[in-house]
Design an enzyme around this catalytic site. Sequence first.
Site, mmCIF file in Angstrom:
data_model
loop_
_atom_site.group_PDB
_atom_site.id
_atom_site.type_symbol
_atom_site.label_atom_id
_atom_site.label_comp_id
_atom_site.label_asym_id
_atom_site.label_seq_id
_atom_site.Cartn_x
_atom_site.Cartn_y
_atom_site.Cartn_z
ATOM 1 N N ARG A 113 0.818 -1.212 0.000
ATOM 2 C CA ARG A 113 0.000 0.000 0.000
ATOM 3 C C ARG A 113 0.848 1.256 0.000
ATOM 4 O O ARG A 113 0.518 2.239 -0.632
ATOM 5 C CB ARG A 113 -0.896 -0.005 1.238
ATOM 6 C CG ARG A 113 -1.351 1.365 1.640
ATOM 7 C CD ARG A 113 -2.740 1.424 2.194
ATOM 8 N NE ARG A 113 -3.557 0.330 1.773
ATOM 9 C CZ ARG A 113 -4.157 -0.488 2.617
ATOM 10 N NH1 ARG A 113 -4.032 -0.327 3.904
ATOM 11 N NH2 ARG A 113 -4.880 -1.454 2.143
ATOM 12 N N TYR A 114 1.947 1.214 0.760
ATOM 13 C CA TYR A 114 2.783 2.406 0.919
ATOM 14 C C TYR A 114 3.974 2.315 -0.032
ATOM 15 O O TYR A 114 4.367 1.220 -0.442
ATOM 16 C CB TYR A 114 3.272 2.501 2.365
ATOM 17 C CG TYR A 114 2.156 2.699 3.348
ATOM 18 C CD1 TYR A 114 1.534 3.937 3.474
ATOM 19 C CD2 TYR A 114 1.705 1.655 4.148
ATOM 20 C CE1 TYR A 114 0.499 4.131 4.379
ATOM 21 C CE2 TYR A 114 0.674 1.839 5.055
ATOM 22 C CZ TYR A 114 0.075 3.080 5.173
ATOM 23 O OH TYR A 114 -0.945 3.261 6.062
ATOM 24 N N ARG A 117 7.343 0.151 1.597
ATOM 25 C CA ARG A 117 7.272 -0.982 2.517
ATOM 26 C C ARG A 117 6.060 -1.845 2.208
ATOM 27 O O ARG A 117 5.059 -1.360 1.687
ATOM 28 C CB ARG A 117 7.236 -0.516 3.969
ATOM 29 C CG ARG A 117 6.152 0.500 4.275
ATOM 30 C CD ARG A 117 6.627 1.437 5.390
ATOM 31 N NE ARG A 117 5.580 2.339 5.847
ATOM 32 C CZ ARG A 117 5.247 3.474 5.217
ATOM 33 N NH1 ARG A 117 5.823 3.801 4.091
ATOM 34 N NH2 ARG A 117 4.307 4.245 5.711
ATOM 35 N N CYS A 126 -3.338 -18.028 14.862
ATOM 36 C CA CYS A 126 -2.799 -17.337 16.030
ATOM 37 C C CYS A 126 -2.952 -18.277 17.216
ATOM 38 O O CYS A 126 -3.785 -19.188 17.183
ATOM 39 C CB CYS A 126 -3.587 -16.068 16.330
ATOM 40 S SG CYS A 126 -3.605 -14.914 14.954
ATOM 41 N N CYS A 130 -7.966 -12.840 19.176
ATOM 42 C CA CYS A 130 -8.466 -11.619 19.790
ATOM 43 C C CYS A 130 -9.830 -11.325 19.187
ATOM 44 O O CYS A 130 -9.961 -11.256 17.965
ATOM 45 C CB CYS A 130 -7.530 -10.460 19.485
ATOM 46 S SG CYS A 130 -5.800 -10.872 19.765
ATOM 47 N N CYS A 133 -10.242 -8.665 16.381
ATOM 48 C CA CYS A 133 -9.283 -8.728 15.277
ATOM 49 C C CYS A 133 -9.807 -8.082 13.994
ATOM 50 O O CYS A 133 -10.911 -8.359 13.537
ATOM 51 C CB CYS A 133 -8.915 -10.180 14.988
ATOM 52 S SG CYS A 133 -7.683 -10.307 13.682
ATOM 53 N N ARG A 135 -8.472 -8.559 11.042
ATOM 54 C CA ARG A 135 -8.362 -9.473 9.900
ATOM 55 C C ARG A 135 -9.175 -10.738 10.114
ATOM 56 O O ARG A 135 -8.837 -11.799 9.611
ATOM 57 C CB ARG A 135 -6.890 -9.827 9.642
ATOM 58 C CG ARG A 135 -6.090 -8.632 9.263
ATOM 59 C CD ARG A 135 -4.904 -8.942 8.382
ATOM 60 N NE ARG A 135 -4.134 -7.719 8.260
ATOM 61 C CZ ARG A 135 -3.068 -7.436 9.006
ATOM 62 N NH1 ARG A 135 -2.601 -8.315 9.872
ATOM 63 N NH2 ARG A 135 -2.447 -6.288 8.864
ATOM 64 N N ASP A 294 -10.919 -0.544 13.774
ATOM 65 C CA ASP A 294 -11.394 -0.494 12.389
ATOM 66 C C ASP A 294 -12.889 -0.806 12.335
ATOM 67 O O ASP A 294 -13.467 -1.271 13.303
ATOM 68 C CB ASP A 294 -10.620 -1.528 11.563
ATOM 69 C CG ASP A 294 -9.150 -1.162 11.458
ATOM 70 O OD1 ASP A 294 -8.848 0.042 11.373
ATOM 71 O OD2 ASP A 294 -8.307 -2.078 11.478
ATOM 72 N N ASP A 331 -6.844 3.848 10.906
ATOM 73 C CA ASP A 331 -6.518 3.220 9.631
ATOM 74 C C ASP A 331 -7.759 3.449 8.760
ATOM 75 O O ASP A 331 -8.810 2.844 8.998
ATOM 76 C CB ASP A 331 -6.202 1.732 9.832
ATOM 77 C CG ASP A 331 -5.108 1.260 8.880
ATOM 78 O OD1 ASP A 331 -4.959 1.875 7.800
ATOM 79 O OD2 ASP A 331 -4.420 0.280 9.202
ATOM 80 N N LYS A 338 -2.971 4.597 7.345
ATOM 81 C CA LYS A 338 -2.959 5.150 8.701
ATOM 82 C C LYS A 338 -2.917 6.684 8.677
ATOM 83 O O LYS A 338 -2.067 7.264 8.027
ATOM 84 C CB LYS A 338 -1.731 4.636 9.445
ATOM 85 C CG LYS A 338 -1.742 3.141 9.642
ATOM 86 C CD LYS A 338 -0.478 2.684 10.322
ATOM 87 C CE LYS A 338 -0.393 1.182 10.399
ATOM 88 N NZ LYS A 338 -0.147 0.538 9.079
HETATM 89 C C1 LIG Z 1 0.537 -0.494 8.919
HETATM 90 C C2 LIG Z 1 0.954 -0.918 7.620
HETATM 91 C C3 LIG Z 1 2.271 -0.781 7.204
HETATM 92 C C4 LIG Z 1 3.340 -0.183 8.087
HETATM 93 O O1 LIG Z 1 3.080 1.146 8.372
HETATM 94 P P1 LIG Z 1 4.135 1.960 9.243
HETATM 95 O O2 LIG Z 1 3.441 3.251 9.486
HETATM 96 O O3 LIG Z 1 5.372 2.055 8.430
HETATM 97 O O4 LIG Z 1 4.359 1.173 10.505
HETATM 98 C C5 LIG Z 1 2.602 -1.197 5.941
HETATM 99 N N1 LIG Z 1 1.684 -1.726 5.108
HETATM 100 C C6 LIG Z 1 0.391 -1.851 5.480
HETATM 101 C C7 LIG Z 1 -0.591 -2.414 4.515
HETATM 102 C C8 LIG Z 1 -0.025 -1.463 6.751
HETATM 103 O O5 LIG Z 1 -1.294 -1.615 7.118
HETATM 104 S S1 SF4 Z 2 -5.212 -9.235 16.500
HETATM 105 FE FE1 SF4 Z 2 -5.872 -10.836 15.053
HETATM 106 S S2 SF4 Z 2 -4.017 -11.390 13.924
HETATM 107 FE FE2 SF4 Z 2 -3.346 -10.274 15.774
HETATM 108 S S3 SF4 Z 2 -2.960 -11.884 17.287
HETATM 109 FE FE3 SF4 Z 2 -5.046 -11.183 17.595
HETATM 110 S S4 SF4 Z 2 -6.310 -12.604 16.360
HETATM 111 FE FE4 SF4 Z 2 -4.189 -12.812 15.660
#
Ligand SMILES: *Cc1c(COP(=O)(O)O)cnc(C)c1O
Ligand code: SF4
Length: 411
Positions: A113-114, A117, A126, A130, A133, A135, A294, A331, A338
Amino acid sequence: MSINIKETYYKDITDEQWNDYKWQFKNRVKTLKELEQIIPLTEEEKEGIKKSFKDFKMAITPHYLSLINTANPMDPIKLQSVPQDKEFYTGPFDLDDPLGEDHDMPVPNLVHRYPDRVLFLITDQCSMYCRFCTRKRIVSDGSHQVDKTILSQVVEYLHAHKEVRDVIISGGDPLFMEDEKIEEVLKALREVPHIEIIRIGSRMPVVCPQRITDDFVNMAKKYHPVYFNTHFNHPFELEKDAEIALAKLADNGFVIGNQSVLLKNINSDTVIMKALMHKLLKNRVRPYYIYQCDLTSGIEHFRAPVSKGIEIMEELRGHTSGLAVPVFVIDAPNGGGKVPIQPNYLLTQSPDKVIIRNYEGMVSTYIEPEDRNCKCSTSAQFQDPSKKSNVGVANLLNGEHMSLYPHYTDK
Ligand SMILES: *Cc1c(COP(=O)(O)O)cnc(C)c1O
Ligand code: SF4
């Protein structure tokens, strides 16, 4: 009165078993039948556990379970790990993939996305699930493991994308995989010469600190610089075993950061957050982010208002060590990424001065220099035309454009 879970329910377990993460993984509590023998449950929780089977499973390590205060029906550890019926309520604005991650995946499991990175999701498992979560849509279903084919596709992508200098290994929890599998990933990433840093995002120091073994740190430190980002949400999570795990990581040169999620009735409180930040620093962990929840389906009951996060930030900055102040972020839905949110400190500005206020409410004038042009003699040595910032507002600052238009606006 609270009962000590470790000394009652797990009284026949030896220290050797307890300290073995494989025992912890194998003995995760996954059923209502088991859990109701250990802690008192409300009707709401019993319903939640029954329903969670179909979708986003329950799994709680004995370690994490043992941190629960059984006398507190609103215990912060329990709220994070035991499903409630409310999880099955979907709010009008809730989304399955709130961050639009699926949309930003150039190859399976890789989110780019960025500009510089990427996020590499290497497993969907996991040790503890959580309940809040983000995801949920992929986590726990078991079909998103990285295999050799995906790994080679990812490495191929990275070779072709020289702008990527930072890879975040996440999931799921990457440390749910065996060391050999994690090493395959680290080794493959280190074969890409332009990858400068690797980050591992894992909640193991919180939910199963036994997983931070000597073998793991000795393996992973071969691939330094490796950053380790963990996820403590409440001071009660950071007890003796977690301290040992964090010390092991710090002693072996991992730079440790923490991201918390702002969770209603768990840590949506200034004094709790401040205590958590202080405890993290004592354990050589630098608070990195506090996330606003989120818009994931089924976590409405965990959402505190954004204003609560701003209030917490107001009571951290200036009041305590700057090291204890993370960045509060939303986010943004649909892949907005973010966005930092903080109280306003810049009150106003004119060409020759800015008016600012500090945490105590003192309002000051800061005079700008008379000559405001900046020209560094070494700038050209750092400029890489292929990496020129051509994204967003930076484009307006560097004079490339005068305006930014959303794609749906007619120019
Ligand atoms: C959070 C995130 C990152 C890392 O973001 P930083 O601000 O550099 O910590 C990179 N890619 C994705 C898709 C993210 O959600
Ligand atoms: S937040 Fe989601 S991905 Fe992270 S440890 Fe908890 S259950 Fe696993």
